[in-house]
Design a protein around this motif. Structure first.
Motif, PDB file in Angstrom:
ATOM      1  N   ILE A 193     -16.726  35.093  30.165  1.00 19.15           N
ATOM      2  CA  ILE A 193     -17.530  34.198  29.329  1.00 19.15           C
ATOM      3  C   ILE A 193     -17.360  34.547  27.853  1.00 19.15           C
ATOM      4  O   ILE A 193     -17.219  33.654  27.001  1.00 19.15           O
ATOM      5  CB  ILE A 193     -19.008  34.268  29.740  1.00 19.15           C
ATOM      6  N   ALA A 194     -17.358  35.844  27.539  1.00 24.14           N
ATOM      7  CA  ALA A 194     -17.173  36.271  26.147  1.00 24.14           C
ATOM      8  C   ALA A 194     -15.812  35.826  25.620  1.00 24.14           C
ATOM      9  O   ALA A 194     -15.683  35.389  24.464  1.00 24.14           O
ATOM     10  CB  ALA A 194     -17.317  37.790  26.042  1.00 24.14           C
ATOM     11  N   ASN A 195     -14.801  35.904  26.464  1.00 29.32           N
ATOM     12  CA  ASN A 195     -13.460  35.490  26.054  1.00 29.32           C
ATOM     13  C   ASN A 195     -13.401  33.989  25.820  1.00 29.32           C
ATOM     14  O   ASN A 195     -12.796  33.524  24.843  1.00 29.32           O
ATOM     15  CB  ASN A 195     -12.445  35.900  27.120  1.00 29.32           C
ATOM     16  N   ILE A 196     -13.995  33.210  26.718  1.00 30.87           N
ATOM     17  CA  ILE A 196     -13.980  31.747  26.574  1.00 30.87           C
ATOM     18  C   ILE A 196     -14.650  31.332  25.266  1.00 30.87           C
ATOM     19  O   ILE A 196     -14.154  30.458  24.542  1.00 30.87           O
ATOM     20  CB  ILE A 196     -14.681  31.084  27.773  1.00 30.87           C
ATOM     21  N   LYS A 197     -15.770  31.966  24.940  1.00 32.90           N
ATOM     22  CA  LYS A 197     -16.487  31.616  23.713  1.00 32.90           C
ATOM     23  C   LYS A 197     -15.735  32.068  22.467  1.00 32.90           C
ATOM     24  O   LYS A 197     -15.729  31.377  21.443  1.00 32.90           O
ATOM     25  CB  LYS A 197     -17.889  32.213  23.746  1.00 32.90           C
ATOM     26  N   ALA A 198     -15.069  33.218  22.531  1.00 28.39           N
ATOM     27  CA  ALA A 198     -14.331  33.717  21.367  1.00 28.39           C
ATOM     28  C   ALA A 198     -13.085  32.883  21.089  1.00 28.39           C
ATOM     29  O   ALA A 198     -12.753  32.617  19.926  1.00 28.39           O
ATOM     30  CB  ALA A 198     -13.942  35.184  21.578  1.00 28.39           C
ATOM     31  N   MET A 199     -12.402  32.445  22.168  1.00 31.49           N
ATOM     32  CA  MET A 199     -11.149  31.706  22.001  1.00 31.49           C
ATOM     33  C   MET A 199     -11.362  30.197  21.858  1.00 31.49           C
ATOM     34  O   MET A 199     -10.433  29.480  21.513  1.00 31.49           O
ATOM     35  CB  MET A 199     -10.203  31.977  23.175  1.00 31.49           C
ATOM     36  N   LYS A 200     -12.582  29.721  22.159  1.00 28.60           N
ATOM     37  CA  LYS A 200     -12.916  28.303  21.989  1.00 28.60           C
ATOM     38  C   LYS A 200     -11.870  27.397  22.643  1.00 28.60           C
ATOM     39  O   LYS A 200     -11.309  26.493  22.024  1.00 28.60           O
ATOM     40  CB  LYS A 200     -13.050  27.957  20.503  1.00 28.60           C
ATOM     41  N   TYR A 201     -11.596  27.685  23.905  1.00 29.57           N
ATOM     42  CA  TYR A 201     -10.549  26.954  24.619  1.00 29.57           C
ATOM     43  C   TYR A 201     -10.835  25.453  24.630  1.00 29.57           C
ATOM     44  O   TYR A 201     -11.960  25.013  24.870  1.00 29.57           O
ATOM     45  CB  TYR A 201     -10.441  27.446  26.058  1.00 29.57           C
ATOM     46  N   LYS A 202      -9.778  24.681  24.401  1.00 24.41           N
ATOM     47  CA  LYS A 202      -9.883  23.229  24.509  1.00 24.41           C
ATOM     48  C   LYS A 202     -10.116  22.851  25.964  1.00 24.41           C
ATOM     49  O   LYS A 202     -10.892  21.933  26.264  1.00 24.41           O
ATOM     50  CB  LYS A 202      -8.593  22.578  23.990  1.00 24.41           C
ATOM     51  N   TYR A 203      -9.437  23.563  26.882  1.00 23.05           N
ATOM     52  CA  TYR A 203      -9.624  23.394  28.323  1.00 23.05           C
ATOM     53  C   TYR A 203      -9.457  24.759  28.974  1.00 23.05           C
ATOM     54  O   TYR A 203      -8.698  25.608  28.492  1.00 23.05           O
ATOM     55  CB  TYR A 203      -8.604  22.416  28.921  1.00 23.05           C
ATOM     56  N   PHE A 204     -10.152  24.958  30.094  1.00 22.09           N
ATOM     57  CA  PHE A 204     -10.055  26.232  30.806  1.00 22.09           C
ATOM     58  C   PHE A 204      -9.968  25.951  32.295  1.00 22.09           C
ATOM     59  O   PHE A 204     -10.744  25.162  32.840  1.00 22.09           O
ATOM     60  CB  PHE A 204     -11.271  27.114  30.520  1.00 22.09           C
ATOM     61  N   ALA A 205      -8.984  26.584  32.962  1.00 24.33           N
ATOM     62  CA  ALA A 205      -8.705  26.294  34.373  1.00 24.33           C
ATOM     63  C   ALA A 205      -8.840  27.547  35.238  1.00 24.33           C
ATOM     64  O   ALA A 205      -7.897  28.334  35.340  1.00 24.33           O
ATOM     65  CB  ALA A 205      -7.302  25.708  34.520  1.00 24.33           C
ATOM     66  N   PRO A 206      -9.988  27.730  35.886  1.00 27.22           N
ATOM     67  CA  PRO A 206     -10.102  28.816  36.864  1.00 27.22           C
ATOM     68  C   PRO A 206      -9.562  28.372  38.219  1.00 27.22           C
ATOM     69  O   PRO A 206      -9.436  27.172  38.495  1.00 27.22           O
ATOM     70  CB  PRO A 206     -11.614  29.055  36.931  1.00 27.22           C
ATOM     71  N   ASP A 207      -9.254  29.342  39.055  1.00 26.03           N
ATOM     72  CA  ASP A 207      -8.900  29.048  40.439  1.00 26.03           C
ATOM     73  C   ASP A 207     -10.195  28.686  41.158  1.00 26.03           C
ATOM     74  O   ASP A 207     -11.085  29.525  41.301  1.00 26.03           O
ATOM     75  CB  ASP A 207      -8.227  30.271  41.068  1.00 26.03           C
ATOM     76  N   SER A 208     -10.308  27.450  41.605  1.00 21.95           N
ATOM     77  CA  SER A 208     -11.556  27.001  42.217  1.00 21.95           C
ATOM     78  C   SER A 208     -11.617  27.284  43.712  1.00 21.95           C
ATOM     79  O   SER A 208     -12.512  26.793  44.405  1.00 21.95           O
ATOM     80  CB  SER A 208     -11.752  25.499  41.970  1.00 21.95           C
ATOM     81  N   SER A 209     -10.683  28.084  44.216  1.00 23.88           N
ATOM     82  CA  SER A 209     -10.687  28.414  45.644  1.00 23.88           C
ATOM     83  C   SER A 209     -11.850  29.320  46.005  1.00 23.88           C
ATOM     84  O   SER A 209     -12.263  29.387  47.158  1.00 23.88           O
ATOM     85  CB  SER A 209      -9.365  29.079  46.040  1.00 23.88           C
ATOM     86  N   GLY A 210     -12.382  30.049  45.008  1.00 21.74           N
ATOM     87  CA  GLY A 210     -13.543  30.890  45.264  1.00 21.74           C
ATOM     88  C   GLY A 210     -13.179  32.335  45.515  1.00 21.74           C
ATOM     89  O   GLY A 210     -12.094  32.670  45.949  1.00 21.74           O
ATOM     90  N   PHE A 211     -14.129  33.241  45.212  1.00 18.63           N
ATOM     91  CA  PHE A 211     -13.931  34.684  45.409  1.00 18.63           C
ATOM     92  C   PHE A 211     -15.207  35.271  45.986  1.00 18.63           C
ATOM     93  O   PHE A 211     -16.248  35.278  45.348  1.00 18.63           O
ATOM     94  CB  PHE A 211     -13.592  35.351  44.065  1.00 18.63           C
ATOM     95  N   GLY A 212     -15.125  35.693  47.232  1.00 17.51           N
ATOM     96  CA  GLY A 212     -16.276  36.331  47.858  1.00 17.51           C
ATOM     97  C   GLY A 212     -17.490  35.424  47.940  1.00 17.51           C
ATOM     98  O   GLY A 212     -18.629  35.885  47.872  1.00 17.51           O
TER      99      GLY A 212
END
Length: 281
Positions: free
Chosen positions: A122-141
């Motif tokens: 979250i800190a990285n996303i806010k610092a870099m102000k990504y235009k778009y962000f793509a996580p793997d939506s397959s899930g973890f645990g």
């Protein structure tokens, strides 16, 4: 000197039968037995000659801690699994040599419990102000990263990429994992992606294999569970995001913009603009 050895290559017809009969195995058996190619070269998906040299490899790239004014960044996240660690990659969108390019600059491996990982992401996303962000939506645990990030990072569109199931993109009826690996290689070959000289990433790309079976195709750099391929997967997610948001249908858009659709209408970037006139003019 004739030693009585079998030489199938002396008969073109026999050689072609052996080659065409190995199509379901991507010609691996033929290349190994008939051509003498080592197995690791047969199954290697990203050739070292492609990833370890310019224009793909750029030794001058450096990481960034924040997004500077007028910069455009996109990011991707491959979440931790049993063996792999969470990998976060950020790339800058630039116009270079009259092309829109993806310049990969930030590569981070994140470990620790989920709350620690989430806070860092979250800190990285806010610092870099990504235009778009793509996580793997397959899930973890059982954790829904996509939903969590949408709640905490509302200024950045979170566009999850599912490896097997449907997602937001119209190509969702296709195999996203296969598409993201193939698209990454294609964009590299076009010279519109640059990566830094990061040894972990380069090693994972070198180990990435494509294995073609009768009813499926497998892309992996895990080597039967011996290695990680988190950075390679995160890179491919980033490249698929880049293709979807910045390259797809570019030529079609140009073509449509130049069409004279209707005497009183014109197509703009925001839609169709209609010019009002009197009824009989």
């Amino acid at each position: 000197l004739h030693l009585g050895l079998q030489c199938p290559w002396q008969s073109i017809e026999n050689l072609e039968r052996k080659r065409s009969g190995d199509i379901l195995d991507n010609y691996e058996n033929f290349r190994q037995s008939m051509c003498g190619d080592p197995l690791e070269e047969i199954t290697q998906f990203f050739p070292d000659t492609l990833t370890h040299n310019p224009p793909v490899l750029n030794d001058k790239l450096f990481s960034a801690e924040v997004c500077q004014e007028n910069e455009i960044w996109i990011g991707s996240l491959d979440e931790a699994a049993t063996v792999n660690k969470t990998a976060l990659i950020g790339g800058q969108i630039v116009k270079k040599d009259d092309k829109i390019k993806l310049i990969v600059r930030n590569l981070d491996i994140i470990s620790g419990d989920y709350p620690i990982q989430k806070a860092k992401v979250i800190a990285n996303i806010k610092a870099m102000k990504y235009k778009y962000f793509a996580p793997d939506s397959s899930g973890f645990g059982g954790i829904n990263w996509e939903s969590e990030l949408r709640q905490q990072c509302q200024e950045t569109p979170i566009l999850g990429i599912s490896y097997g199931k449907k997602d937001w993109a119209e190509e969702s009826n296709r195999n996203n994992k296969g598409m993201m690996f193939e698209k990454t290689k294609d964009l590299m070959q076009q010279g519109i992606i640059e990566i830094p000289n990061n040894q972990m990433l380069l090693q994972q790309l070198s180990r990435t294999e494509k294995k073609v079976y009768t009813h499926s195709t497998e892309y992996s750099g895990k080597g039967d569970g011996k290695y990680d391929d988190d950075l390679a997967c995160a890179l491919c997610q980033l490249c698929l995001l880049f293709y979807r948001m910045y390259l797809k249908n570019t030529e079609l858009t140009k073509e449509i913009s130049g069409m004279n659709v209707y005497p009183r209408a014109s197509i703009t970037s925001t839609g169709i603009r209609y010019q009002k006139r009197s009824r009989f003019l």
